[in-house]
Design a protein around this motif. Structure first.
Motif, PDB file in Angstrom:
ATOM      1  N   GLN A  80       0.849  -1.187   0.000  1.00 46.09           N
ATOM      2  CA  GLN A  80       0.000   0.000   0.000  1.00 46.09           C
ATOM      3  C   GLN A  80       0.892   1.247   0.000  1.00 46.09           C
ATOM      4  OE1 GLN A  80       0.342  -2.337   2.391  1.00 46.09           O
ATOM      5  NE2 GLN A  80      -1.442  -2.434   3.686  1.00 46.09           N
ATOM      6  N   LEU A  81       0.437   2.274  -0.687  1.00 45.41           N
ATOM      7  CA  LEU A  81       1.181   3.531  -0.728  1.00 45.41           C
ATOM      8  C   LEU A  81       0.489   4.582   0.127  1.00 45.41           C
ATOM      9  CD1 LEU A  81       2.039   3.814  -4.523  1.00 45.41           C
ATOM     10  CD2 LEU A  81       3.525   3.099  -2.674  1.00 45.41           C
ATOM     11  N   PHE A  82       1.282   5.273   0.925  1.00 47.97           N
ATOM     12  CA  PHE A  82       0.778   6.359   1.749  1.00 47.97           C
ATOM     13  C   PHE A  82       1.722   7.532   1.578  1.00 47.97           C
ATOM     14  CE2 PHE A  82       0.316   2.327   4.036  1.00 47.97           C
ATOM     15  CZ  PHE A  82      -1.059   2.206   4.034  1.00 47.97           C
ATOM     16  N   THR A  83       1.187   8.736   1.598  1.00 45.18           N
ATOM     17  CA  THR A  83       2.050   9.911   1.642  1.00 45.18           C
ATOM     18  C   THR A  83       2.204  10.315   3.098  1.00 45.18           C
ATOM     19  OG1 THR A  83       0.240  11.495   1.422  1.00 45.18           O
ATOM     20  CG2 THR A  83       1.268  10.718  -0.630  1.00 45.18           C
ATOM     21  N   LEU A  84       3.275  11.017   3.383  1.00 42.13           N
ATOM     22  CA  LEU A  84       3.488  11.475   4.756  1.00 42.13           C
ATOM     23  C   LEU A  84       2.374  12.411   5.206  1.00 42.13           C
ATOM     24  CD1 LEU A  84       7.351  11.972   4.938  1.00 42.13           C
ATOM     25  CD2 LEU A  84       5.974  10.101   5.820  1.00 42.13           C
ATOM     26  N   ASP A  85       1.813  13.155   4.274  1.00 43.18           N
ATOM     27  CA  ASP A  85       0.695  14.042   4.629  1.00 43.18           C
ATOM     28  C   ASP A  85      -0.492  13.238   5.157  1.00 43.18           C
ATOM     29  OD1 ASP A  85       2.127  16.279   3.853  1.00 43.18           O
ATOM     30  OD2 ASP A  85       1.260  16.327   1.843  1.00 43.18           O
ATOM     31  N   GLU A  86      -0.763  12.102   4.527  1.00 44.62           N
ATOM     32  CA  GLU A  86      -1.874  11.256   4.979  1.00 44.62           C
ATOM     33  C   GLU A  86      -1.588  10.667   6.358  1.00 44.62           C
ATOM     34  OE1 GLU A  86      -3.354   9.606   0.642  1.00 44.62           O
ATOM     35  OE2 GLU A  86      -1.710   8.585   1.664  1.00 44.62           O
ATOM     36  N   LEU A  87      -0.349  10.276   6.593  1.00 43.46           N
ATOM     37  CA  LEU A  87       0.018   9.693   7.880  1.00 43.46           C
ATOM     38  C   LEU A  87       0.089  10.747   8.982  1.00 43.46           C
ATOM     39  CD1 LEU A  87       2.733   7.243   6.580  1.00 43.46           C
ATOM     40  CD2 LEU A  87       0.371   6.711   7.207  1.00 43.46           C
ATOM     41  N   GLN A  88       0.394  11.972   8.583  1.00 42.95           N
ATOM     42  CA  GLN A  88       0.478  13.066   9.547  1.00 42.95           C
ATOM     43  C   GLN A  88      -0.893  13.350  10.162  1.00 42.95           C
ATOM     44  OE1 GLN A  88       2.162  16.642   7.924  1.00 42.95           O
ATOM     45  NE2 GLN A  88       2.958  17.258   9.908  1.00 42.95           N
ATOM     46  N   VAL A  89      -1.950  13.113   9.408  1.00 38.36           N
ATOM     47  CA  VAL A  89      -3.309  13.303   9.931  1.00 38.36           C
ATOM     48  C   VAL A  89      -3.525  12.406  11.151  1.00 38.36           C
ATOM     49  CG1 VAL A  89      -5.760  12.989   9.396  1.00 38.36           C
ATOM     50  CG2 VAL A  89      -4.245  14.054   7.721  1.00 38.36           C
TER      51      VAL A  89
END
Length: 80
Positions: free
Chosen positions: A38-47
């Protein structure tokens, strides 16, 4: 005859490039890949990391639920 060969050559080259690692999918900077690809951006994980309604353990569980298993990465994500 020469024009036909040139067209044929371009067609073959085009077909080869489409199957040789050329990807039309967008590239993301600052991406993290989960254990199942799965791909995640750091912005998504920062939430998740900045959600005041979640405890640190709940945030860890959220990251694990996304497929991120490495504890060092989870520790780093909690610092976002």
């Amino acid at each position: 005859m020469t024009i036909s060969r040139a067209i044929l050559g371009c067609a073959i080259l085009s077909l080869m490039l489409n199957g040789c690692g050329v990807s039309n999918s967008p590239t993301f900077s600052n991406r993290v890949i989960g254990n199942e690809g799965q791909l995640f951006t750091l912005d998504e994980l920062q939430v998740i990391a900045n959600d005041p309604a979640l405890s640190d353990q709940e945030k860890r569980n959220e990251f694990r639920g996304l497929g991120i298993e490495d504890e060092k990465i989870i520790d780093a994500l909690l610092q976002l």
